[in-house]
Every structure is written in structure tokens, then in C-alpha cells.
Design a protein around this motif. Structure first.
Motif, PDB file in Angstrom:
ATOM      1  N   PRO A   1       0.762  -1.502  -0.106  1.00 30.74           N
ATOM      2  CA  PRO A   1      -0.010   0.045  -0.295  1.00 30.74           C
ATOM      3  C   PRO A   1       0.648   1.556  -0.121  1.00 30.74           C
ATOM      4  N   THR A   2       2.208   1.180   0.520  1.00 29.92           N
ATOM      5  CA  THR A   2       2.838   2.472   0.331  1.00 29.92           C
ATOM      6  C   THR A   2       3.145   2.871  -0.538  1.00 29.92           C
ATOM      7  N   TYR A   3       4.146   2.072  -1.346  1.00 30.89           N
ATOM      8  CA  TYR A   3       4.299   2.210  -3.266  1.00 30.89           C
ATOM      9  C   TYR A   3       2.968   2.581  -3.851  1.00 30.89           C
ATOM     10  N   ALA A   4       1.431   2.202  -3.745  1.00 30.60           N
ATOM     11  CA  ALA A   4       0.201   2.287  -4.432  1.00 30.60           C
ATOM     12  C   ALA A   4       0.640   3.777  -4.480  1.00 30.60           C
ATOM     13  N   ALA A   5       0.377   4.571  -2.575  1.00 31.87           N
ATOM     14  CA  ALA A   5       0.132   5.653  -2.484  1.00 31.87           C
ATOM     15  C   ALA A   5       1.511   6.605  -3.386  1.00 31.87           C
ATOM     16  N   ALA A   6       2.796   6.146  -3.065  1.00 33.37           N
ATOM     17  CA  ALA A   6       3.532   6.999  -3.247  1.00 33.37           C
ATOM     18  C   ALA A   6       3.042   6.771  -5.255  1.00 33.37           C
ATOM     19  N   ALA A   7       2.611   6.029  -6.349  1.00 31.90           N
ATOM     20  CA  ALA A   7       2.273   6.291  -7.048  1.00 31.90           C
ATOM     21  C   ALA A   7       1.606   7.307  -7.094  1.00 31.90           C
ATOM     22  N   GLN A   8      -0.013   6.623  -6.365  1.00 30.61           N
ATOM     23  CA  GLN A   8      -0.337   8.479  -6.834  1.00 30.61           C
ATOM     24  C   GLN A   8      -0.127   9.557  -6.369  1.00 30.61           C
ATOM     25  N   ALA A   9       0.806   9.554  -5.693  1.00 33.13           N
ATOM     26  CA  ALA A   9       1.272  11.194  -5.133  1.00 33.13           C
ATOM     27  C   ALA A   9       1.479  11.692  -6.345  1.00 33.13           C
ATOM     28  N   ALA A  10       2.628  10.808  -6.885  1.00 32.90           N
ATOM     29  CA  ALA A  10       3.257  11.008  -7.880  1.00 32.90           C
ATOM     30  C   ALA A  10       2.878  11.693  -9.341  1.00 32.90           C
ATOM     31  N   ARG A  11       1.896  10.756  -9.682  1.00 31.35           N
ATOM     32  CA  ARG A  11       1.056  10.521 -10.582  1.00 31.35           C
ATOM     33  C   ARG A  11       0.180  12.589  -9.935  1.00 31.35           C
ATOM     34  N   ALA A  12       0.103  12.230  -9.399  1.00 30.12           N
ATOM     35  CA  ALA A  12      -0.790  13.991  -9.163  1.00 30.12           C
ATOM     36  C   ALA A  12       0.279  15.532  -9.429  1.00 30.12           C
ATOM     37  N   VAL A  13       1.496  14.698  -9.126  1.00 29.75           N
ATOM     38  CA  VAL A  13       2.452  15.911  -9.631  1.00 29.75           C
ATOM     39  C   VAL A  13       3.009  16.367 -10.752  1.00 29.75           C
ATOM     40  N   GLY A  14       2.593  15.067 -11.840  1.00 28.87           N
ATOM     41  CA  GLY A  14       2.799  15.368 -12.998  1.00 28.87           C
ATOM     42  C   GLY A  14       3.758  13.851 -13.329  1.00 28.87           C
ATOM     43  N   VAL A  15       3.697  13.822 -12.464  1.00 22.59           N
ATOM     44  CA  VAL A  15       5.357  12.294 -13.103  1.00 22.59           C
ATOM     45  C   VAL A  15       3.772  10.741 -13.959  1.00 22.59           C
ATOM     46  N   GLU A  16       4.911  10.658 -15.485  1.00 24.59           N
ATOM     47  CA  GLU A  16       3.813  10.300 -16.535  1.00 24.59           C
ATOM     48  C   GLU A  16       4.193   8.180 -15.946  1.00 24.59           C
ATOM     49  N   MET A  17       2.724   7.765 -16.271  1.00 23.08           N
ATOM     50  CA  MET A  17       2.867   6.492 -15.929  1.00 23.08           C
ATOM     51  C   MET A  17       2.507   5.597 -17.424  1.00 23.08           C
ATOM     52  N   LEU A  18       3.556   5.329 -17.495  1.00 22.90           N
ATOM     53  CA  LEU A  18       3.780   3.898 -18.631  1.00 22.90           C
ATOM     54  C   LEU A  18       3.891   2.525 -19.118  1.00 22.90           C
ATOM     55  N   VAL A  19       2.631   1.874 -19.598  1.00 15.15           N
ATOM     56  CA  VAL A  19       2.385   1.050 -19.420  1.00 15.15           C
ATOM     57  C   VAL A  19       2.646  -0.048 -21.240  1.00 15.15           C
ATOM     58  N   VAL A  20       4.222  -1.028 -20.738  1.00 12.43           N
ATOM     59  CA  VAL A  20       3.639  -0.788 -21.993  1.00 12.43           C
ATOM     60  C   VAL A  20       3.779  -3.479 -22.001  1.00 12.43           C
ATOM     61  N   ARG A  21       2.985  -4.117 -22.960  1.00  9.60           N
ATOM     62  CA  ARG A  21       3.963  -4.907 -23.449  1.00  9.60           C
ATOM     63  C   ARG A  21       4.920  -5.258 -23.895  1.00  9.60           C
ATOM     64  N   ALA A  22       5.245  -6.423 -23.613  1.00  8.85           N
ATOM     65  CA  ALA A  22       6.473  -6.801 -24.709  1.00  8.85           C
ATOM     66  C   ALA A  22       6.345  -8.291 -24.298  1.00  8.85           C
ATOM     67  N   GLU A  23       6.129  -8.881 -26.535  1.00  9.05           N
ATOM     68  CA  GLU A  23       6.157  -9.918 -26.628  1.00  9.05           C
ATOM     69  C   GLU A  23       7.780 -11.194 -26.235  1.00  9.05           C
ATOM     70  N   VAL A  24       6.967 -12.516 -25.205  1.00  7.38           N
ATOM     71  CA  VAL A  24       7.848 -13.153 -25.170  1.00  7.38           C
ATOM     72  C   VAL A  24       7.668 -14.099 -25.762  1.00  7.38           C
ATOM     73  N   THR A  25       9.525 -14.602 -26.477  1.00 12.51           N
ATOM     74  CA  THR A  25       9.492 -15.619 -27.351  1.00 12.51           C
ATOM     75  C   THR A  25      11.099 -17.106 -26.585  1.00 12.51           C
ATOM     76  N   THR A  26      10.723 -17.676 -26.850  1.00 16.92           N
ATOM     77  CA  THR A  26      12.420 -18.223 -26.853  1.00 16.92           C
ATOM     78  C   THR A  26      13.418 -17.749 -27.825  1.00 16.92           C
ATOM     79  N   ALA A  27      13.236 -17.254 -28.481  1.00 16.18           N
ATOM     80  CA  ALA A  27      13.922 -16.742 -29.539  1.00 16.18           C
ATOM     81  C   ALA A  27      14.737 -14.722 -29.083  1.00 16.18           C
ATOM     82  N   GLY A  28      13.439 -13.848 -27.946  1.00 11.96           N
ATOM     83  CA  GLY A  28      13.612 -12.852 -27.418  1.00 11.96           C
ATOM     84  C   GLY A  28      12.697 -12.472 -27.001  1.00 11.96           C
ATOM     85  N   ILE A  29      12.409 -11.416 -26.211  1.00 11.87           N
ATOM     86  CA  ILE A  29      11.580 -10.392 -25.750  1.00 11.87           C
ATOM     87  C   ILE A  29      11.898  -9.030 -26.416  1.00 11.87           C
ATOM     88  N   GLU A  30      10.883  -8.773 -27.002  1.00  8.93           N
ATOM     89  CA  GLU A  30      10.050  -6.997 -27.447  1.00  8.93           C
ATOM     90  C   GLU A  30       9.330  -6.549 -27.692  1.00  8.93           C
TER      91      GLU A  30
END
Length: 229
Positions: free
Chosen positions: A195-224
Motif C-alpha cells: 500500500p505504501t508504493y501504491a500511495a507513492a504512485a498516486q502522489a507522484a502522478r498528482a504532481v505530473g509523473v507519467e505512468m506508461l505501461v508497455v507490453r512485450a512479446e516473449v518468445t524463446t528467441a527474444g523479448i520485444e
């Protein structure tokens, strides 16, 4: 990011001391593998799970084998957090993260904050410096939902506070969550775990820190990286 050597498959016997795993290769050979992941690996360290290891030819290494992937919930999951920055840096250089294009230089491990180093600093003429911290996401407790963190992370909360400080000084700051599994199309903070991390994330977002989520394709050849949530 392509794996430099073909991966070898086997089964997990046990993970212990956080950074060690006993594995049984399909050939029948028992090996000890390095685990480059300081988290709990909740749901990913079940004995008997199918795992994929990389073997190093470097004679200076104490352990020749490194655990790279695990099968969980029908998906391959990248568990080596040491590769996260490389995966993201390659994607930025190739323009596959639209929110982070247009910068002229990318520097890694640049000192900032309270005796910390930011994962990446993007710089471009006429643009504010962009501080980017990368977090590897492997946890999924509900179908289609990726979560972070998988354990209490005081270090993660510290990074959020430092990113917030950069924004207040006029810079741009991005917390980038790298989902290293292809079976999720949603992301949530695991507030019940930390919960402390979640609260810190909310506080950071409130001052303008951007939260970006990206998804990778994971295979036995690599991760992209393939998409942005």
C-alpha cells in the motif's frame, strides 16, 4: 532484444536464496541457475514449471546457467529483470514507444536524486530532460491483469519520490512498467501487496509523473515491446 544464445528447456526444482534455482534440464542434467530477480516471483516459482535457461561460455562466471523464462498460465514470462532496461532502450531507439520518440540522446544509469541513478535520461534540443525509470512486471493473479509490485518495494517508492522531484524542477519524468508476458491487456497496482508504493504512485502522478505501461512479446528467441496499454 534477442537472446544471444539458444535457450535450453527444463523443469524448475526449486528457487532458493532469491538468486538461485535448481533446475533439471530435459537432457536429465541437474544444474544451478542464477536468478536475476529480487522480487517474490509470486506465481512463477512453482516446482515442476517449464523453464528456459541460457548458458554462458564466460569462464569467470560462478554459475554458467541463467534462468530467463518460465511458463505460467499458458504464457511465457520473462523473469530476468536485468534485461528490462535493454529491452526498453532498444524499443525507444527503434521508435516503438510513441510517447518517448523525438529525443536525440539516451544515456543510461545517470546520477540523480538522493544518491540514485535513473535508468535512462532522454535529452533533446528545446525539450525538457526526460527521466525514465523502468519496472519489470511479471505478476498476474487475475486473468488478463498484470500487477506491480509482487513484493514490498521501498526502493520503488523512493524512485517515485525522486521522479516527482524532477518534475517539480521542470523536467519530464516517466515511470515505465514493462509487462513481460503476453497474456495481459490490463494493468493495476497491487495495493494489497504494498500500500505504501501504491500511495507513492498516486502522489507522484498528482504532481505530473507519467505512468506508461508497455507490453512485450516473449518468445524463446527474444523479448520485444509490441504495444502500449
Amino acid at each position: 532484444m534477442r537472446f544471444p544464445v539458444p535457450l535450453t528447456s527444463g523443469r524448475l526444482v526449486r528457487r532458493y536464496k532469491r538468486f538461485l534455482a535448481d533446475c533439471l534440464l530435459d537432457s536429465g542434467e541437474a544444474v544451478i541457475a542464477h536468478v536475476a530477480n529480487s522480487g517474490s516471483m509470486l506465481g512463477l516459482a512453482t516446482p515442476g514449471s517449464r523453464v528456459y535457461l541460457a548458458r554462458s561460455s564466460d569462464p569467470k562466471r560462478k554459475l554458467a546457467w541463467s534462468w530467463q523464462l518460465v511458463e505460467a498460465g499458458g504464457a511465457l514470462v520473462g523473469i530476468d529483470t536485468g534485461l528490462s532496461n535493454r529491452i526498453v532502450a532498444e524499443a525507444i531507439a527503434e521508435g516503438r514507444i510513441p510517447e518517448l520518440v523525438g529525443y536525440e540522446t539516451l544515456r543510461r544509469e545517470v546520477p540523480y536524486g538522493a544518491r540514485s541513478r535513473v535508468d535512462m535520461l532522454l535529452e533533446g534540443e528545446g525539450r525538457p530532460h526526460c527521466y525514465v525509470e523502468v519496472k519489470s512486471v511479471t505478476l498476474s493473479r487475475r486473468l488478463g491483469v498484470a500487477e506491480f509490485p509482487d513484493a514490498v518495494t521501498a526502493r520503488g517508492a523512493k524512485h517515485l519520490a525522486e521522479l516527482a522531484a524532477m518534475v517539480e524542477m521542470g523536467a519530464r519524468a516517466v515511470l515505465l512498467y514493462l509487462v513481460q508476458r503476453g497474456d495481459c491487456d490490463r494493468f493495476e497496482l497491487a495495493a494489497d501487496i504494498d500500500p505504501t508504493y501504491a500511495a507513492a504512485a498516486q502522489a507522484a502522478r498528482a504532481v505530473g509523473v507519467e505512468m506508461l505501461v508497455v507490453r512485450a512479446e516473449v518468445t524463446t528467441a527474444g523479448i520485444e515491446i509490441r504495444s502500449v496499454f
